[in-house]
Design a protein around this motif. Sequence first.
Motif, PDB file in Angstrom:
ATOM      1  N   UNK A 250       0.854  -1.175   0.000  1.00 48.52           N
ATOM      2  CA  UNK A 250       0.000   0.000   0.000  1.00 48.52           C
ATOM      3  C   UNK A 250       0.895   1.231   0.000  1.00 48.52           C
ATOM      4  N   UNK A 251       0.679   2.132  -0.942  1.00 52.69           N
ATOM      5  CA  UNK A 251       1.484   3.343  -1.048  1.00 52.69           C
ATOM      6  C   UNK A 251       0.765   4.508  -0.385  1.00 52.69           C
ATOM      7  N   UNK A 252       1.548   5.351   0.298  1.00 54.47           N
ATOM      8  CA  UNK A 252       0.956   6.516   0.947  1.00 54.47           C
ATOM      9  C   UNK A 252       2.023   7.581   1.154  1.00 54.47           C
ATOM     10  N   UNK A 253       1.558   8.813   1.345  1.00 56.68           N
ATOM     11  CA  UNK A 253       2.403   9.945   1.709  1.00 56.68           C
ATOM     12  C   UNK A 253       1.871  10.507   3.011  1.00 56.68           C
ATOM     13  N   UNK A 254       2.749  11.174   3.758  1.00 60.03           N
ATOM     14  CA  UNK A 254       2.340  11.760   5.036  1.00 60.03           C
ATOM     15  C   UNK A 254       2.624  13.250   5.039  1.00 60.03           C
ATOM     16  N   UNK A 255       1.757  13.995   5.738  1.00 58.76           N
ATOM     17  CA  UNK A 255       1.916  15.429   5.874  1.00 58.76           C
ATOM     18  C   UNK A 255       1.532  15.823   7.297  1.00 58.76           C
ATOM     19  N   UNK A 256       2.493  16.327   8.069  1.00 53.88           N
ATOM     20  CA  UNK A 256       2.226  16.783   9.439  1.00 53.88           C
ATOM     21  C   UNK A 256       1.426  18.076   9.348  1.00 53.88           C
ATOM     22  N   UNK A 257       0.247  18.118   9.985  1.00 53.40           N
ATOM     23  CA  UNK A 257      -0.581  19.320   9.923  1.00 53.40           C
ATOM     24  C   UNK A 257      -0.544  20.127  11.207  1.00 53.40           C
ATOM     25  N   UNK A 258      -0.156  19.512  12.310  1.00 52.36           N
ATOM     26  CA  UNK A 258       0.098  20.215  13.562  1.00 52.36           C
ATOM     27  C   UNK A 258       0.901  19.264  14.445  1.00 52.36           C
ATOM     28  N   UNK A 259       1.352  19.697  15.616  1.00 56.84           N
ATOM     29  CA  UNK A 259       2.251  18.844  16.412  1.00 56.84           C
ATOM     30  C   UNK A 259       1.684  17.479  16.799  1.00 56.84           C
ATOM     31  N   UNK A 260       0.364  17.306  16.802  1.00 55.91           N
ATOM     32  CA  UNK A 260      -0.201  16.028  17.216  1.00 55.91           C
ATOM     33  C   UNK A 260      -1.020  15.336  16.126  1.00 55.91           C
ATOM     34  N   UNK A 261      -1.005  15.850  14.895  1.00 55.17           N
ATOM     35  CA  UNK A 261      -1.809  15.230  13.843  1.00 55.17           C
ATOM     36  C   UNK A 261      -1.040  15.171  12.528  1.00 55.17           C
ATOM     37  N   UNK A 262      -1.239  14.062  11.838  1.00 55.57           N
ATOM     38  CA  UNK A 262      -0.614  13.846  10.535  1.00 55.57           C
ATOM     39  C   UNK A 262      -1.671  13.342   9.578  1.00 55.57           C
ATOM     40  N   UNK A 263      -1.688  13.890   8.372  1.00 50.78           N
ATOM     41  CA  UNK A 263      -2.578  13.363   7.352  1.00 50.78           C
ATOM     42  C   UNK A 263      -1.815  12.322   6.550  1.00 50.78           C
ATOM     43  N   UNK A 264      -2.461  11.186   6.330  1.00 50.27           N
ATOM     44  CA  UNK A 264      -1.903  10.111   5.523  1.00 50.27           C
ATOM     45  C   UNK A 264      -2.735  10.046   4.248  1.00 50.27           C
ATOM     46  N   UNK A 265      -2.067  10.286   3.108  1.00 48.75           N
ATOM     47  CA  UNK A 265      -2.724  10.278   1.803  1.00 48.75           C
ATOM     48  C   UNK A 265      -2.370   8.981   1.086  1.00 48.75           C
ATOM     49  N   UNK A 266      -3.391   8.207   0.760  1.00 48.45           N
ATOM     50  CA  UNK A 266      -3.196   6.954   0.044  1.00 48.45           C
ATOM     51  C   UNK A 266      -3.284   7.211  -1.449  1.00 48.45           C
ATOM     52  N   UNK A 267      -2.558   6.432  -2.242  1.00 52.01           N
ATOM     53  CA  UNK A 267      -2.499   6.657  -3.678  1.00 52.01           C
ATOM     54  C   UNK A 267      -3.803   6.349  -4.400  1.00 52.01           C
ATOM     55  N   UNK A 268      -4.762   5.754  -3.692  1.00 50.46           N
ATOM     56  CA  UNK A 268      -6.066   5.518  -4.312  1.00 50.46           C
ATOM     57  C   UNK A 268      -7.034   6.675  -4.065  1.00 50.46           C
ATOM     58  N   UNK A 269      -6.527   7.773  -3.473  1.00 52.89           N
ATOM     59  CA  UNK A 269      -7.340   8.969  -3.281  1.00 52.89           C
ATOM     60  C   UNK A 269      -7.872   9.164  -1.872  1.00 52.89           C
TER      61      UNK A 269
END
Length: 52
Positions: free
Chosen positions: A1-20
């Motif tokens: 499973x492919x994904x990217x991560x983006x820290x949005x604040x000190x306690x939360x991260x968004x995980x974006x999967x390649x299927x949208x």
Amino acid sequence: MSFNMNRINPNQTQVFFHDGRFETLTNEELEDFLLQMGLSDVNETFEQNLLE
């Protein structure tokens, strides 16, 4: 499973999967997710990159 991560604040991260899909995870949820993916070392690398 492919994904990217983006820290949005000190306690939360968004995980974006390649299927949208994406999820917003707390630090604890992110750690559990990475362990499930077999990527426990990624968390340390991710945290180090945030500090640079």
